[in-house]
Design a protein around this motif. Structure first.
Motif, PDB file in Angstrom:
ATOM      1  N   GLY A  74       0.777  -1.207  -0.145  1.00 19.57           N
ATOM      2  CA  GLY A  74      -0.069   0.105  -0.046  1.00 19.57           C
ATOM      3  C   GLY A  74       0.980   1.304   0.018  1.00 19.57           C
ATOM      4  N   CYS A  75       1.897   1.159   0.533  1.00 23.62           N
ATOM      5  CA  CYS A  75       2.801   2.427   0.555  1.00 23.62           C
ATOM      6  C   CYS A  75       3.852   2.600  -0.247  1.00 23.62           C
ATOM      7  CB  CYS A  75       3.491   2.597   2.300  1.00 23.62           C
ATOM      8  SG  CYS A  75       4.552   0.910   2.143  1.00 23.62           S
ATOM      9  N   CYS A 124       7.028   2.004   4.424  1.00 21.12           N
ATOM     10  CA  CYS A 124       6.866   1.594   5.980  1.00 21.12           C
ATOM     11  C   CYS A 124       8.202   0.862   6.572  1.00 21.12           C
ATOM     12  CB  CYS A 124       5.673   0.697   6.059  1.00 21.12           C
ATOM     13  SG  CYS A 124       5.727  -0.948   5.273  1.00 21.12           S
TER      14      CYS A 124
HETATM   15  S1  FES Z   1       3.670  -2.505   2.636  1.00 18.82           S
HETATM   16 FE1  FES Z   1       2.067  -2.379   3.528  1.00 18.82          FE
HETATM   17  S2  FES Z   1       2.185  -0.537   4.504  1.00 18.82           S
HETATM   18 FE2  FES Z   1       4.111  -0.669   3.804  1.00 18.82          FE
END
Ligand code: FES
Ligand SMILES: Cc1cc2nc3c(=O)[nH]c(=O)nc-3n(C[C@H](O)[C@H](O)[C@H](O)COP(=O)(O)OP(=O)(O)OC[C@H]3O[C@@H](n4cnc5c(N)ncnc54)[C@H](O)[C@@H]3O)c2cc1C
Length: 267
Positions: free
Chosen positions: A219-220, A232
């Motif tokens: 996601g990040c 992250c």
């Molecule tokens: S890979 Fe899931 S928050 Fe970073």
């Protein structure tokens, strides 16, 4: 479960929580963050560890949407379901020479542990903080103890330089050599600080959407020097001159519509 042992309204927009978390406090280092859940089916949100002592960590947050507004409702002695951390790669601290810490709005609080560590490493630390007006600054006494100079910038000119943190930086660059800049705040501010700094290395702390905080969900993801990195675990700090700002600015807007619907449901 983590008990809230102090709650303070720092100004009209920022709330401070000191939360019991001895295991996290023991390991915390400058630049790291936690992910919390208020209740079992609640959203997971990342917040920076703004300070810590033996048994507790300090979080400073701004209620901007569903979860941060729910968090703001909690009182001293209430418990947060879980805190996961410390997460992220700690800040790179060494004696660079003159280090300029730049905090915009809510980015002021996360500057504190980094400024403190940079000072302890023997750097000259100059802080530039920016806010819409003078009422929004906080922790100035705390920052005086870990810095050599503080420059304030306000959008409305109510205190310090009338203008943005970029204006403060431009004035400082004319006065002497700067060896490193650390900028924390809105993505657009960090982009323009990087453009203003030229070839002075700028460390930025990126805040894309995070879900697991452990490098598994993707996601990040951010583009750094043309390569995909996960903020992250590989960050959240990166060298600003290597960040693909346009793709990041697009990604942070991905869930605008859903977030807007959540805010409507809050009313
Ligand atoms: S890979 Fe899931 S928050 Fe970073
Ligand atoms: C490493 C990191 C450290 C952060 N530290 C702080 C801090 O110390 N204090 C603070 O107030 N805020 C901090 N944030 C931002 C904070 O996580 C968001 O404000 C919060 O998640 C908003 O959730 P919401 O449900 O209240 O609002 P929403 O309405 O869901 O979202 C409002 C905005 O917050 C951001 N956001 C939403 N969900 C997430 C998520 N899961 N991960 C990252 N960003 C999200 C988006 O930009 C969104 O536009 C940090 C973010 C990151 C990535």
């Amino acid at each position: 479960m983590n008990k809230i042992i102090e709650k303070k309204q720092l100004n009209a927009t920022n709330i401070l929580f000191r939360v019991e978390a001895p295991e996290i406090a023991k390991k915390a280092r400058a630049g790291q963050f936690i992910i919390l859940r208020i209740r079992e089916k609640g959203e997971r949100i990342p917040l920076t560890i703004a300070d810590w002592d033996k048994d507790s960590i300090t979080l400073v947050f701004q209620p901007v949407g569903k979860t941060t507004n729910e968090l703001a409702e909690l009182k001293v002695n209430d418990k947060i379901l879980d805190l996961m951390g410390p997460l992220g790669t700690p800040s790179h601290i060494e004696k660079f020479g003159t280090v300029v810490m730049i905090g915009g709005g809510l980015g002021i609080a996360p500057c504190y542990p980094i400024a403190k560590a940079m000072k302890q490493a023997g750097n000259k630390v100059i802080c530039i903080f920016g806010a819409r007006n003078k009422e929004l600054f906080f922790w100035q006494d705390k920052f005086k103890k870990v810095s050599d100079e503080i420059i304030l910038c306000t959008d409305d000119g109510s205190l310090g330089i009338k203008g943005f943190t970029t204006d403060g930086l431009k004035q400082l660059m004319q006065k002497g050599k700067i060896d490193r800049i650390v900028a924390i705040g809105p993505t657009i501010m960090m982009k323009f600080i990087t453009l203003t700094a030229g070839d002075i290395p700028v460390v930025v702390s990126l805040n894309p959407i995070m879900v697991d905080g452990m490098g598994m969900c993707g996601g990040c993801r951010v583009l750094i020097d043309g390569e995909v990195k996960f903020a992250c675990v590989d960050g959240p700090e990166f060298i600003g001159q290597k960040v693909d700002w346009d793709s990041l600015l697009n990604r942070v807007k991905t869930y605008e519509e859903e977030e807007h619907k959540c805010k409507i449901n809050l009313q």
